[in-house]
Design a protein around this motif. Structure first.
Motif, short mmCIF file in Angstrom:
data_model
loop_
_atom_site.label_atom_id
_atom_site.label_comp_id
_atom_site.label_asym_id
_atom_site.label_seq_id
_atom_site.Cartn_x
_atom_site.Cartn_y
_atom_site.Cartn_z
N GLU A 157 54.65 -0.40 130.61
CA GLU A 157 54.38 0.71 129.70
C GLU A 157 55.65 1.42 129.27
OE1 GLU A 157 54.68 2.58 133.71
OE2 GLU A 157 53.73 0.77 132.88
N ARG A 210 41.30 2.30 130.52
CA ARG A 210 42.64 2.61 130.02
C ARG A 210 42.72 4.06 129.54
NH1 ARG A 210 46.35 -1.36 129.32
NH2 ARG A 210 45.62 -3.52 129.41
N SER A 216 58.03 2.89 136.89
CA SER A 216 57.66 2.54 135.51
C SER A 216 57.55 1.03 135.38
CB SER A 216 58.68 3.09 134.52
OG SER A 216 59.95 2.51 134.74
N ALA A 274 56.85 6.32 128.51
CA ALA A 274 55.44 6.53 128.84
C ALA A 274 55.29 7.05 130.26
CB ALA A 274 54.65 5.24 128.65
N ARG A 311 58.66 -0.30 123.29
CA ARG A 311 58.15 0.49 124.41
C ARG A 311 58.73 0.01 125.73
NH1 ARG A 311 52.37 -0.12 124.40
NH2 ARG A 311 52.17 1.80 123.21
N GLN A 312 58.70 -1.32 125.94
CA GLN A 312 59.19 -1.86 127.21
C GLN A 312 60.71 -1.89 127.21
OE1 GLN A 312 57.15 -5.38 128.34
NE2 GLN A 312 58.27 -5.68 130.24
N LEU A 348 47.14 2.71 127.37
CA LEU A 348 48.22 2.10 128.15
C LEU A 348 47.90 1.93 129.63
CD1 LEU A 348 51.39 3.96 126.79
CD2 LEU A 348 50.83 1.57 126.48
N LEU A 349 47.53 3.02 130.27
CA LEU A 349 47.53 3.07 131.73
C LEU A 349 46.13 3.21 132.29
CD1 LEU A 349 50.53 5.51 132.13
CD2 LEU A 349 50.58 3.05 132.49
#
Length: 762
Positions: free
Chosen positions: A337, A417, A334, A341, A305-306, A421-422
């Motif tokens: 995440e 969250r 970004s 994403a 993901r990263q 994620l966020l």
């Protein structure tokens, strides 16, 4: 495995239709088939239909079926030995006599087990291959890999940018080389290439881009969830083209009718490449299930993901090359995440926050996040104490229903969250927070978001002034642009804010210019600021109208300053009046002097009021004598003021009398000194002193001596002299004479006399 037994039993089954034992034998086989299917629905091929059993071309199908059944249910061997013995061995048939009418049975499709009704002689039976539920589209209608619409085939949309495609350009990932290599190997011999990763890692976009990079012209089949895939080998058999099967979220294509090892092997034999994606947690769960055994033969490519530094460098280059605002935003906004994403969740995250403003959703939570967003728009992108956010969020008058949601609930909603994620608010350290960068970056493209209100700018400037982490000049420059834009749009409060900003930067002339414009536009707070600026540089008269405007609007500081300015002007003109002989002016000027502590100067002014015969000065004279502790003189003046209706004087006089009744008699020297002082004034023609001397003598039981002084006071114009004479006559019982003197006092305006006569004096 006994291949001879398999061949013998299959041949017997294929030629046994129509015998008496057929239905019983079919039923026994079907029962074993069902048992194996119940244990694992993906292990066996479809069982040939009873009605198709005598088609000669199905002999290989019977052999495959029995071989798989034996492998998974060894007990079937005894059943097959029994079948081989029970069914007649196949023989060459002699030509039968011509029947009256031949019966030809053609049965196709389906796997339903059940009897087939036959009549007369049956010959020439044709059995077609069993079909599968649901029709598969003609491969010629499948799109090519290059023509696939990524959004239609699994890629989440991002926000649109004018004059740009629906999705930003694809940026190569570090694992693209490994993915291309895996696809290359699969193209040589078929197989499953599985792209594995956490949610929102960009799996679908990466896989679709890899397919598009492959050999041109390859067609792709992307079946909907639940499509029965077992018919694919027969559909693709004999076609020279090479095909791709796209199974986004592979877990939705497992189970009965889905991808399983034998189907994958059949597809691989046709050089078909299956490309799929899967979440890591689902992958682990599916591998533990029988239906997930196909995962054991997949070529895995894991996607993080990263993004790595190399990937971010490629992102920055592509953003600079294309100018795509989505990529430019991803470069700056970004975080851990990941870019995928950021691109995928920007829209839903914004939408959730924006819709929360409604009174029936999370209005306070919305306002709390908006406070952080607005402060970030002002330039405060660092840590923000929760106390500051709570203070700022209360000022959004356009957000209704906040009283329905507690601050704790609002905070819990804002920091929870989303999508695992966020958060809308990210914790920095301790109880300090910031708006999610993905939201901050989005503010510039959402026209529905109001401009930052002036009070929020004020808070931002105050924080920047005291917090060394920020450059105050930079924040002030941002504020100036925002205020100027609002002022140009007709916001008069922005004129005031421009004045405050200029003042904070030491730009006095500029500040005065903005305050004057704002005051003239009807902003009372600007009128107050301008009035103070003018007063501070000595232009009190010019300041007064502005201060009065602000004072009338509730500005207490402006009211106080205006009072001081007016007092200063009043002192000037009262002094002029006193010097012109006005007793009232002398009295009021003395009060101003006494108010600022100038007792001696005040007394001198009061004496000038006494010289002018201005009786209302009595209470003020009493106060001065009290200050000097001259109670005898104070009492005389208090008596005069009380008799004229002064409430304060009446109260103080009563207190004096009460104390006299409980203390030793007044000292003779004190009384004599008071008599001398008052006598001095009376002899010099002071009307008030003449009457006061009479009062002092009357209190000493010397009424006969008091009477001529009362008369002199009256003759000099003191109404109180007439009033005291009326009081003497009243004590003596001479009502008519008392009334006559009350009348004389009342005619001179004495309130006590009017009261005695029963007249209104309010």
């Amino acid at each position: 495995m006994d291949e001879e037994l398999v061949e013998r039993a299959a041949s017997a089954l294929a030629h046994a239709a129509g015998t008496e034992a057929w239905s019983d034998i079919w039923g026994r086989l079907a029962e074993r088939y069902r048992r194996v299917q119940n244990d694992d629905a993906t292990l066996l091929p479809a069982m040939p239909d009873e009605r198709d059993a005598d088609e000669p071309e199905l002999l290989p199908t019977w052999q495959t079926f029995l071989r798989e059944l034996l492998e998974h249910d060894p007990g079937t061997a005894d059943e097959l030995h029994s079948l081989a013995g029970e069914l007649p061995a196949p023989t060459l048939a002699e030509p039968p006599p011509d029947p009256p009418a031949a019966v030809r049975n053609i049965v196709s499709g389906g796997t339903t087990l059940g009897p087939v009704i036959q009549a007369n002689a049956i010959s020439g039976i044709t059995i077609t291959a069993a079909g599968f539920p649901g029709a598969l589209p003609d491969p010629e209608s499948w799109p090519t890999a290059a023509d696939l619409d990524p959004i239609a085939f699994g890629v989440r949309p991002t926000h649109r940018v004018r004059l740009h495609p629906p999705l930003p350009p694809y940026v190569l990932r570090d694992r693209d080389h490994d993915l291309d290599a895996a696809l290359g190997r699969a193209r040589e011999g078929g197989g499953l290439v599985l792209l594995l990763g956490e949610p929102f890692t960009g799996k679908s976009r990466t896989a679709l881009a890899a397919m598009a990079r492959g050999p041109a012209g390859r067609r792709v089949f992307a079946p909907p969830r639940g499509t029965d895939l077992r018919g694919l080998p027969a559909l693709l058999q004999g076609r020279p083209e090479r095909y791709l099967i796209w199974l986004d979220d592979l877990d939705e294509h497992l189970g009965e009718g889905g991808l399983e090892p034998r189907l994958l092997a059949q597809l691989a034999a046709l050089k078909v490449v299956v490309v799929a994606t899967m979440r890591e947690d689902v992958y682990d769960a599916c591998r533990a299930q029988p239906g997930g055994r196909v995962l054991d033969v997949a070529h895995l490519v894991e996607l993080a993901r990263q993004w790595s530094p190399a990937e971010r460098e490629r992102l920055a280059r592509e953003a600079a090359r294309t100018g795509d605002q989505r990529l430019i935003g991803a470069v700056s906004a970004s975080g851990p995440e990941g870019v995928a994403a950021y691109l995928a969740l920007g829209l839903p995250l914004w939408d959730e926050w924006w819709r929360a403003r409604r009174a029936d959703r999370h209005p306070r939570g919305h306002a709390l996040v908006r406070a952080a967003l607005d402060l970030a728009r002002c330039g405060l992108t660092g840590r923000l104490p929760m106390d500051l956010l709570l203070k700022v969020h209360e000022g959004y008058a356009d957000v209704t229903g906040m009283e329905r949601e507690s601050a704790d609930d609002a905070r819990a909603w804002a920091v929870g969250r989303r999508y695992g994620l966020l958060r809308l608010l990210d914790r920095v350290t301790g109880d300090t927070w910031r708006a999610a960068p993905i939201l901050v970056e989005a503010t510039g493209r959402h026209e529905e978001l109001p401009d930052v209100p002036g009070p929020v700018w004020g808070c931002a400037l105050e924080v920047a002034r005291t917090d060394g982490a920020y450059d105050y000049a930079e924040i002030a420059a941002r504020a100036r642009v925002a205020f100027q834009r609002a002022a140009d749009a007709g916001d008069t409060s922005a004129l005031h804010n421009l004045g405050l900003l200029a003042d904070s930067l030491g730009e006095g002339d500029e500040a005065e210019r903005w305050f004057r414009r704002a005051a003239e536009a009807g902003e009372p707070q600007s009128a107050g600021r301008l009035g103070r600026m003018l007063a501070e540089r000595g232009e009190g008269k010019s300041a007064e109208p502005f201060l009065e405007t602000a004072a009338e609007a509730g500005d207490t500081e402006a009211a106080t300053l205006l009072g001081k300015l007016l007092r200063k002007r009043a002192a000037r003109w009262l002094k002029a009046g006193m010097e012109g002989g006005s007793g009232e002016a002398a009295h009021l000027f003395g009060d101003l002097q006494l108010g600022r502590g100038d007792v001696d100067d005040a007394f001198d002014s009061y004496l000038r009021a006494v010289d002018a015969g201005y009786a209302p000065v009595a209470a003020s004279m009493a106060r001065v004598n009290q200050i000097w502790n001259d109670n005898e003189s104070a009492t005389v003046w208090l008596r005069r003021a009380a008799d004229a209706g002064d409430v304060w004087a009446s109260s103080v006089l009563a207190d004096y009398v009460r104390k006299e009744n409980h203390t030793e008699p007044r000292r003779v020297e004190t009384v004599d000194r008071a008599l001398d002082d008052i006598h001095y004034g009376a002899e010099r023609g002071r009307a008030l002193d003449a009457t006061n001397l009479g009062v002092l003598l009357e209190e000493r039981d010397r009424a006969d001596e008091a009477r001529p002084w009362y008369l002199k006071g009256y003759e000099l114009g003191d109404a109180y002299g007439a009033f005291r004479l009326a009081e003497l006559h009243k004590k003596e019982g001479d009502t008519a004479e008392a009334t006559a003197w009350y009348r004389k006092a009342a005619d001179l305006g004495h309130l006590g006399a009017k009261r005695a006569l029963g007249e209104s004096y309010g």
